[in-house]
Design a protein around this motif. Structure first.
Motif, PDB file in Angstrom:
ATOM      1  N   GLY A 244     -22.017  -2.364  16.042  1.00  0.00           N
ATOM      2  CA  GLY A 244     -22.259  -0.934  15.947  1.00  0.00           C
ATOM      3  C   GLY A 244     -22.617  -0.424  14.571  1.00  0.00           C
ATOM      4  N   PHE A 245     -23.068  -1.310  13.667  1.00  0.00           N
ATOM      5  CA  PHE A 245     -23.488  -0.881  12.332  1.00  0.00           C
ATOM      6  C   PHE A 245     -25.017  -0.841  12.258  1.00  0.00           C
ATOM      7  CE2 PHE A 245     -19.352  -2.992  11.519  1.00  0.00           C
ATOM      8  CZ  PHE A 245     -18.683  -1.947  10.902  1.00  0.00           C
ATOM      9  N   ASP A 246     -25.530  -0.139  11.247  1.00  0.00           N
ATOM     10  CA  ASP A 246     -26.972  -0.131  11.010  1.00  0.00           C
ATOM     11  C   ASP A 246     -27.438  -1.537  10.647  1.00  0.00           C
ATOM     12  OD1 ASP A 246     -27.065   2.578  11.460  1.00  0.00           O
ATOM     13  OD2 ASP A 246     -26.894   3.104   9.327  1.00  0.00           O
ATOM     14  N   GLU A 247     -28.580  -1.940  11.192  1.00  0.00           N
ATOM     15  CA  GLU A 247     -29.101  -3.294  10.962  1.00  0.00           C
ATOM     16  C   GLU A 247     -29.877  -3.342   9.643  1.00  0.00           C
ATOM     17  OE1 GLU A 247     -30.959  -5.249  14.392  1.00  0.00           O
ATOM     18  OE2 GLU A 247     -30.279  -3.534  15.582  1.00  0.00           O
ATOM     19  N   THR A 248     -29.167  -3.591   8.570  1.00  0.00           N
ATOM     20  CA  THR A 248     -29.822  -3.664   7.262  1.00  0.00           C
ATOM     21  C   THR A 248     -30.014  -5.103   6.794  1.00  0.00           C
ATOM     22  OG1 THR A 248     -27.713  -3.596   6.075  1.00  0.00           O
ATOM     23  CG2 THR A 248     -28.749  -1.480   6.617  1.00  0.00           C
ATOM     24  N   GLY A 249     -29.258  -6.034   7.390  1.00  0.00           N
ATOM     25  CA  GLY A 249     -29.316  -7.421   6.937  1.00  0.00           C
ATOM     26  C   GLY A 249     -28.539  -7.652   5.651  1.00  0.00           C
ATOM     27  N   VAL A 250     -27.883  -6.617   5.153  1.00  0.00           N
ATOM     28  CA  VAL A 250     -27.020  -6.733   3.968  1.00  0.00           C
ATOM     29  C   VAL A 250     -25.678  -6.113   4.344  1.00  0.00           C
ATOM     30  CG1 VAL A 250     -26.684  -6.164   1.545  1.00  0.00           C
ATOM     31  CG2 VAL A 250     -29.003  -6.492   2.428  1.00  0.00           C
ATOM     32  N   MET A 251     -24.635  -6.923   4.342  1.00  0.00           N
ATOM     33  CA  MET A 251     -23.331  -6.446   4.785  1.00  0.00           C
ATOM     34  C   MET A 251     -22.600  -5.735   3.649  1.00  0.00           C
ATOM     35  SD  MET A 251     -22.116  -9.684   7.138  1.00  0.00           S
ATOM     36  CE  MET A 251     -20.704  -8.825   7.812  1.00  0.00           C
ATOM     37  N   THR A 252     -22.031  -4.588   3.976  1.00  0.00           N
ATOM     38  CA  THR A 252     -21.246  -3.846   3.000  1.00  0.00           C
ATOM     39  C   THR A 252     -19.871  -4.493   2.847  1.00  0.00           C
ATOM     40  OG1 THR A 252     -20.262  -2.382   4.652  1.00  0.00           O
ATOM     41  CG2 THR A 252     -22.406  -1.722   3.739  1.00  0.00           C
ATOM     42  N   THR A 253     -19.127  -4.016   1.870  1.00  0.00           N
ATOM     43  CA  THR A 253     -17.767  -4.528   1.664  1.00  0.00           C
ATOM     44  C   THR A 253     -16.923  -4.294   2.897  1.00  0.00           C
ATOM     45  OG1 THR A 253     -17.923  -4.095  -0.707  1.00  0.00           O
ATOM     46  CG2 THR A 253     -15.716  -4.377   0.214  1.00  0.00           C
TER      47      THR A 253
ATOM     48  N   GLY B 234       0.816  -1.199   0.000  1.00  0.00           N
ATOM     49  CA  GLY B 234       0.000   0.000   0.000  1.00  0.00           C
ATOM     50  C   GLY B 234       0.857   1.258   0.000  1.00  0.00           C
ATOM     51  N   PRO B 235       0.234   2.415   0.272  1.00  0.00           N
ATOM     52  CA  PRO B 235      -1.177   2.595   0.645  1.00  0.00           C
ATOM     53  C   PRO B 235      -2.091   2.589  -0.575  1.00  0.00           C
ATOM     54  CG  PRO B 235      -0.060   4.709   0.602  1.00  0.00           C
ATOM     55  CD  PRO B 235       0.994   3.678   0.312  1.00  0.00           C
ATOM     56  N   TYR B 236      -3.365   2.186  -0.356  1.00  0.00           N
ATOM     57  CA  TYR B 236      -4.358   2.123  -1.423  1.00  0.00           C
ATOM     58  C   TYR B 236      -5.668   2.755  -0.955  1.00  0.00           C
ATOM     59  CZ  TYR B 236      -1.309  -1.775  -2.902  1.00  0.00           C
ATOM     60  OH  TYR B 236      -0.258  -2.561  -3.252  1.00  0.00           O
ATOM     61  N   THR B 237      -6.506   3.076  -1.932  1.00  0.00           N
ATOM     62  CA  THR B 237      -7.902   3.285  -1.586  1.00  0.00           C
ATOM     63  C   THR B 237      -8.490   1.915  -1.319  1.00  0.00           C
ATOM     64  OG1 THR B 237      -8.664   3.039  -3.855  1.00  0.00           O
ATOM     65  CG2 THR B 237      -8.083   5.276  -3.128  1.00  0.00           C
ATOM     66  N   ARG B 238      -9.638   1.869  -0.694  1.00  0.00           N
ATOM     67  CA  ARG B 238     -10.244   0.573  -0.400  1.00  0.00           C
ATOM     68  C   ARG B 238     -10.546  -0.200  -1.676  1.00  0.00           C
ATOM     69  NH1 ARG B 238     -12.037  -2.246   3.651  1.00  0.00           N
ATOM     70  NH2 ARG B 238     -11.444  -0.600   5.101  1.00  0.00           N
ATOM     71  N   ALA B 239     -10.996   0.501  -2.711  1.00  0.00           N
ATOM     72  CA  ALA B 239     -11.312  -0.181  -3.963  1.00  0.00           C
ATOM     73  C   ALA B 239     -10.059  -0.815  -4.562  1.00  0.00           C
ATOM     74  CB  ALA B 239     -11.941   0.788  -4.948  1.00  0.00           C
ATOM     75  N   ASP B 240      -8.946  -0.071  -4.549  1.00  0.00           N
ATOM     76  CA  ASP B 240      -7.699  -0.623  -5.069  1.00  0.00           C
ATOM     77  C   ASP B 240      -7.227  -1.797  -4.210  1.00  0.00           C
ATOM     78  OD1 ASP B 240      -7.333   1.005  -7.295  1.00  0.00           O
ATOM     79  OD2 ASP B 240      -6.458   2.610  -6.115  1.00  0.00           O
ATOM     80  N   ALA B 241      -7.364  -1.646  -2.908  1.00  0.00           N
ATOM     81  CA  ALA B 241      -6.939  -2.718  -2.004  1.00  0.00           C
ATOM     82  C   ALA B 241      -7.730  -3.995  -2.264  1.00  0.00           C
ATOM     83  CB  ALA B 241      -7.096  -2.277  -0.556  1.00  0.00           C
ATOM     84  N   GLU B 242      -9.042  -3.845  -2.522  1.00  0.00           N
ATOM     85  CA  GLU B 242      -9.872  -5.015  -2.845  1.00  0.00           C
ATOM     86  C   GLU B 242      -9.343  -5.711  -4.097  1.00  0.00           C
ATOM     87  OE1 GLU B 242     -12.386  -6.533  -1.510  1.00  0.00           O
ATOM     88  OE2 GLU B 242     -12.792  -5.206   0.177  1.00  0.00           O
ATOM     89  N   THR B 243      -8.987  -4.919  -5.100  1.00  0.00           N
ATOM     90  CA  THR B 243      -8.474  -5.500  -6.345  1.00  0.00           C
ATOM     91  C   THR B 243      -7.144  -6.208  -6.111  1.00  0.00           C
ATOM     92  OG1 THR B 243      -9.560  -3.764  -7.641  1.00  0.00           O
ATOM     93  CG2 THR B 243      -7.787  -4.993  -8.710  1.00  0.00           C
ATOM     94  N   VAL B 244      -6.247  -5.532  -5.401  1.00  0.00           N
ATOM     95  CA  VAL B 244      -4.939  -6.121  -5.105  1.00  0.00           C
ATOM     96  C   VAL B 244      -5.114  -7.427  -4.333  1.00  0.00           C
ATOM     97  CG1 VAL B 244      -2.835  -5.820  -3.749  1.00  0.00           C
ATOM     98  CG2 VAL B 244      -3.683  -3.944  -5.168  1.00  0.00           C
ATOM     99  N   LEU B 245      -5.949  -7.390  -3.318  1.00  0.00           N
ATOM    100  CA  LEU B 245      -6.156  -8.571  -2.479  1.00  0.00           C
ATOM    101  C   LEU B 245      -6.692  -9.734  -3.301  1.00  0.00           C
ATOM    102  CD1 LEU B 245      -5.993  -9.439   0.528  1.00  0.00           C
ATOM    103  CD2 LEU B 245      -8.406  -8.797   0.728  1.00  0.00           C
ATOM    104  N   ARG B 246      -7.689  -9.461  -4.123  1.00  0.00           N
ATOM    105  CA  ARG B 246      -8.318 -10.521  -4.906  1.00  0.00           C
ATOM    106  C   ARG B 246      -7.370 -11.108  -5.951  1.00  0.00           C
ATOM    107  NH1 ARG B 246     -12.089  -7.775  -6.424  1.00  0.00           N
ATOM    108  NH2 ARG B 246     -11.470  -7.213  -8.555  1.00  0.00           N
ATOM    109  N   VAL B 247      -6.713 -10.230  -6.704  1.00  0.00           N
ATOM    110  CA  VAL B 247      -5.859 -10.699  -7.798  1.00  0.00           C
ATOM    111  C   VAL B 247      -4.608 -11.390  -7.262  1.00  0.00           C
ATOM    112  CG1 VAL B 247      -4.493  -9.995  -9.780  1.00  0.00           C
ATOM    113  CG2 VAL B 247      -6.737  -8.968  -9.378  1.00  0.00           C
ATOM    114  N   TYR B 248      -3.940 -10.763  -6.293  1.00  0.00           N
ATOM    115  CA  TYR B 248      -2.714 -11.364  -5.765  1.00  0.00           C
ATOM    116  C   TYR B 248      -2.986 -12.702  -5.082  1.00  0.00           C
ATOM    117  CZ  TYR B 248       0.179  -7.222  -6.613  1.00  0.00           C
ATOM    118  OH  TYR B 248       0.896  -6.214  -7.198  1.00  0.00           O
ATOM    119  N   ARG B 249      -4.121 -12.813  -4.389  1.00  0.00           N
ATOM    120  CA  ARG B 249      -4.483 -14.103  -3.781  1.00  0.00           C
ATOM    121  C   ARG B 249      -4.676 -15.163  -4.856  1.00  0.00           C
ATOM    122  NH1 ARG B 249      -9.395 -12.987   0.132  1.00  0.00           N
ATOM    123  NH2 ARG B 249      -8.394 -12.030   1.916  1.00  0.00           N
ATOM    124  N   SER B 250      -5.453 -14.807  -5.888  1.00  0.00           N
ATOM    125  CA  SER B 250      -5.773 -15.777  -6.941  1.00  0.00           C
ATOM    126  C   SER B 250      -4.519 -16.231  -7.676  1.00  0.00           C
ATOM    127  CB  SER B 250      -6.786 -15.184  -7.928  1.00  0.00           C
ATOM    128  OG  SER B 250      -6.223 -14.100  -8.652  1.00  0.00           O
TER     129      SER B 250
END
Length: 588
Positions: free
Chosen positions: A204-213, A72-88
């Protein structure tokens, strides 16, 4: 390899030209944590290795004597891409995760960089003569808007991109956290939604029943927090033909001793890993199954499961928990063992789960000649300690079915009792007052000799002999110790005891005492049990044959009697005595 995208071209220039004094300005600036090491030297070595194939490699102190390696450092979106691609692509460990700057204390790599110690956006740095044309940090902050957490609609959209396996993985994390109890099926129905809402409420998050990234990342970090410091790394051993995750944070590769590749502990956690690899068939597999159970690293207490082409061995005692599994396929037996200290069950289970999921067979098996076998010992097998009994004493066969008489000392607090090392037996009589125990084998045995209990006392001062495993089985056969019958009573006049004039060792206790005609006049008692410890070493005691007969008859065991006959030569007496003598082992 992918080239990671940073926030803006101008920020790219700032990061690499001015030391990137922006990383801690916003909690949405994140890192991909890939491993932790228990020393600065190890962490630096790993950073240099990662740096040969990856961009943006950093080193940070974590506290508690640990050092982190992060991208890093990354934005969260970039970090998601790095994490996914490098893992795969297998470039980073599977347990890598997204971390915030607050995870780290100080930066030690690259040398001279300090991406964590930055001025607040409200107090921009004063431009120097060398960077007058570079926009201020405040201007850069305005140019890079903060990335907010997802709305419920955006969360559903990002959730829709999850694969079935990723959905099942999320359910398993919720299950681990205690919020989900239904089946792991990857279907986000009413039960899964309720568990998500419960987790959101608890965190401590809003109870939406749908988890964010962000929330899924938070749950994942919670799930993998227990593995912090384990440094699970994919290990490929070409000689063994095995690829799997190894907890490199606690073990390092040691010797190879066919059929094992050893990974030894590196620190306070007394963990051990074995890769198992050899050519063979079902007979070889079953033989390995039996041999593994003789090792100290496979405690007696635990489940055993053997099938036609595989086996699983588990064991636990006060010190360790052990898991071994091996499979026969295409003439090759491959598997692994994980040994972990008792009392750290959650981490052990998680490490074991990762090792199982990652295990892969590749081409080849260990050469039977592999290993130096430099540490030679009768107590070692392929570099591993053979399990030793808690205690080993002597005994003797009393009937043709294999019933054994021994000392009570030999059967105290045993998880398992064996005869001759491999035949399990149970206690049917334990006469603590006399110091005698009677054992019955799980399966009938065929003794070479059966004791003939002498009827009446032998003559005072007559020659006697004790047959016993003097060195508790080390020699592999019983020995004879010769002496005299000193008295037909104990020191206090107890007629159930016989006083002997001979020197005996601890392993001889429980062995038969024979007269010169080959009749058994008693069973040697331990010195401690008869208060003989403070007496001269040649003073020992035996439970008399008449007392033994009474105890056996009370238990419904028929015995053979003997009357005086011709005196035997020492060789013949030895043949009779050793033929009836049994090694009795007490295991924990």
């Amino acid at each position: 390899m992918i080239m990671t995208r940073l926030f803006l071209p101008v920020l790219f220039t700032l990061i690499f030209g001015l030391g990137a004094a922006f990383a801690q300005q916003d909690q949405d600036v994140v890192w991909v944590q890939i491993e932790a090491q228990p020393s600065l030297a190890q962490a630096t070595e790993q950073i240099r290795e990662y740096g040969t194939r990856l961009e943006d490699v950093n080193g940070f102190t974590l506290g508690g004597g640990w050092y982190g390696v992060a991208l890093g450092p990354y934005t969260r979106a970039d970090a998601e891409t790095v994490l996914r691609v490098y893992r795969s692509e297998g470039l980073i460990p599977r347990d890598s995760y997204i971390a915030l700057s607050t995870t780290y204390r100080s930066q030690f790599w690259p040398v001279g960089e300090n991406l964590l110690d930055l001025p607040s956006p409200a107090q921009p740095a004063t431009p120097s003569a060398q960077n007058e044309d570079v926009p201020s940090l405040q201007q850069q902050a305005e140019a890079v808007p903060a990335v907010p957490d997802e709305t419920p609609r955006e969360a559903r959209a990002s959730e829709a991109l999850l694969s079935r396996e990723e959905r099942k993985e999320l359910q398993s994390w919720l299950q681990w956290a205690g919020f989900y109890s239904a089946s792991i099926d990857g279907a986000f129905g009413r039960g899964t939604r309720a568990s998500m809402a419960a987790w959101q409420r608890a965190n401590g998050f809003d109870e939406t029943g749908v988890m964010t990234t962000l929330q899924r990342d938070t749950l994942r970090q919670q799930f993998f927090a227990v593995l912090e410091g384990m440094n699970l790394q994919q290990e490929t051993n070409f000689a063994a033909g095995i690829e799997m995750l190894i907890p490199r944070g606690v073990v390092k590769q040691g010797a190879t001793e066919f059929p094992f590749v050893h990974f030894e502990p590196t620190g306070d956690i007394a963990a051990k890993v074995l890769m198992i690899s050899q050519a063979g068939d079902q007979t070889t597999l079953f033989g390995l199954y039996d041999i593994m159970q003789t090792l100290e690293i496979v405690p007696l207490t635990g489940e055993r499961s053997r099938k036609k082409d595989s086996f699983v061995l588990t064991g636990e005692n006060a010190r360790i928990v052990s898991h071994t599994e091996a499979t026969l396929k295409d003439g090759e037996i491959k598997g692994f063992t994980l040994v972990w200290p008792t009392g750290d069950e959650e981490r052990r289970q998680r490490v074991l789960s990762e090792m199982k999921a990652s295990f892969k067979r590749t081409t080849g098996v260990l050469d039977p000649a592999a290993g130096s076998n430099s540490a030679q010992s009768i107590d070692l097998l392929a570099g591993l300690e053979l399990r030793k009994p808690k205690m080993a004493r002597s005994g003797f066969f009393i009937d043709t079915k294999g019933t054994v008489v021994t000392t009570s000392e030999a059967v105290q607090s045993c998880s398992k009792i064996t005869l001759e090392g491999g035949h399990e037996a149970s206690v049917v009589v334990n006469d603590a007052a006399l110091g005698l125990a009677v054992l019955r084998p799980a399966k009938n045995l065929a003794p070479m000799r059966v004791a003939n209990l002498r009827q009446g006392d032998a003559r005072l001062k007559s020659d006697i002999a004790v047959s016993g495993y003097s060195y508790e089985g080390v020699l592999g056969a019983p020995t004879m110790t010769f002496g005299q019958l000193a008295d037909v009573r104990g020191l206090d006049g107890d007629v159930a005891l016989k006083r002997l004039n001979l020197k005996a060792l601890a392993g001889d206790a429980g062995g038969p005492v024979l007269d010169s005609q080959g009749g058994v006049i008693g069973m040697l008692l331990p010195r401690d049990a008869t208060n003989a410890k403070s007496l001269p070493e040649n003073v020992n005691f035996a439970a008399g044959s008449d007392a033994i007969r009474q105890a056996l008859e009370a238990a419904g065991v028929n015995v053979q009697g003997a009357s005086p006959s011709a005196t035997l030569l020492p060789e013949e007496l030895t043949r009779i005595g050793t033929g009836m003598t049994v090694l009795v082992s007490c295991w924990n």
